[in-house]
Design a protein around this motif. Structure first.
Motif, PDB file in Angstrom:
ATOM      1  N   HIS A   1       0.837  -1.187   0.000  1.00  0.00           N
ATOM      2  CA  HIS A   1       0.000   0.000   0.000  1.00  0.00           C
ATOM      3  C   HIS A   1       0.874   1.239   0.000  1.00  0.00           C
ATOM      4  O   HIS A   1       1.922   1.264   0.660  1.00  0.00           O
ATOM      5  N   LEU A   2       0.429   2.265  -0.716  1.00  0.00           N
ATOM      6  CA  LEU A   2       1.124   3.546  -0.701  1.00  0.00           C
ATOM      7  C   LEU A   2       0.142   4.596  -0.192  1.00  0.00           C
ATOM      8  O   LEU A   2      -0.786   4.980  -0.922  1.00  0.00           O
ATOM      9  N   GLN A   3       0.337   5.011   1.040  1.00  0.00           N
ATOM     10  CA  GLN A   3      -0.475   6.071   1.621  1.00  0.00           C
ATOM     11  C   GLN A   3       0.158   7.397   1.236  1.00  0.00           C
ATOM     12  O   GLN A   3       1.306   7.664   1.608  1.00  0.00           O
ATOM     13  N   MET A   4      -0.574   8.209   0.500  1.00  0.00           N
ATOM     14  CA  MET A   4      -0.046   9.476   0.003  1.00  0.00           C
ATOM     15  C   MET A   4      -0.770  10.618   0.702  1.00  0.00           C
ATOM     16  O   MET A   4      -1.987  10.778   0.536  1.00  0.00           O
ATOM     17  N   ASN A   5      -0.034  11.388   1.471  1.00  0.00           N
ATOM     18  CA  ASN A   5      -0.582  12.514   2.200  1.00  0.00           C
ATOM     19  C   ASN A   5       0.046  13.811   1.703  1.00  0.00           C
ATOM     20  O   ASN A   5       1.107  13.790   1.077  1.00  0.00           O
ATOM     21  N   GLY A   6      -0.613  14.917   2.006  1.00  0.00           N
ATOM     22  CA  GLY A   6      -0.064  16.202   1.597  1.00  0.00           C
ATOM     23  C   GLY A   6       0.201  16.274   0.109  1.00  0.00           C
ATOM     24  O   GLY A   6       1.237  16.781  -0.325  1.00  0.00           O
ATOM     25  N   LEU A   7      -0.746  15.805  -0.681  1.00  0.00           N
ATOM     26  CA  LEU A   7      -0.518  15.705  -2.120  1.00  0.00           C
ATOM     27  C   LEU A   7      -0.363  17.076  -2.769  1.00  0.00           C
ATOM     28  O   LEU A   7      -1.025  18.049  -2.373  1.00  0.00           O
TER      29      LEU A   7
END
Length: 121
Positions: A78-84
């Protein structure tokens, strides 16, 4: 053996998305798993990867914002992407270095189909 990626979509600046990728088929083992991305007009670039022992590395521009996790039982990453940011807009491709059953322990790199992430400002 195949990889199935999911989780892309449209998100506003500062938002979050979670990409998932699952390997399936006749698998003996998996070495590295990770993600690349490709934005229009650019070459595919590495984003992050994790070894089967859990050593994880990130490309500098995503450090502190993206989190890569792996489930070795489910053969999932899984790749959790925050602050995109708008510059994160790209098609994201998962990959895995897989040892198929019956391959004599030789591994090959398999790719998912790509999932589009669009970050709007």
């Amino acid at each position: 053996v195949q990889l199935q990626a999911s989780g892309g979509g449209l998100v506003q600046v500062g938002g979050s998305l979670r990409l998932s990728c699952t390997a399936s088929g006749s698998i003996f083992g998996i070495n590295d798993m990770g993600w690349y991305r490709q934005s229009p007009g650019n070459q595919r670039e590495w984003v992050a990867n994790t070894t089967k022992d859990g050593i994880t590395k990130y490309e500098d521009s995503v450090k502190g914002r993206f989190i890569l996790s792996r489930n070795n039982v489910e053969n999932t990453v899984h790749l959790q992407m925050n602050g995109l940011k708008p510059e994160d807009t790209a098609v994201y491709y998962c990959y895995a270095d897989i040892v198929p059953r019956g391959s004599g322990f030789w591994s090959s790199v398999y790719w998912g189909q790509g999932t589009l992430v669009t970050v709007s400002s």
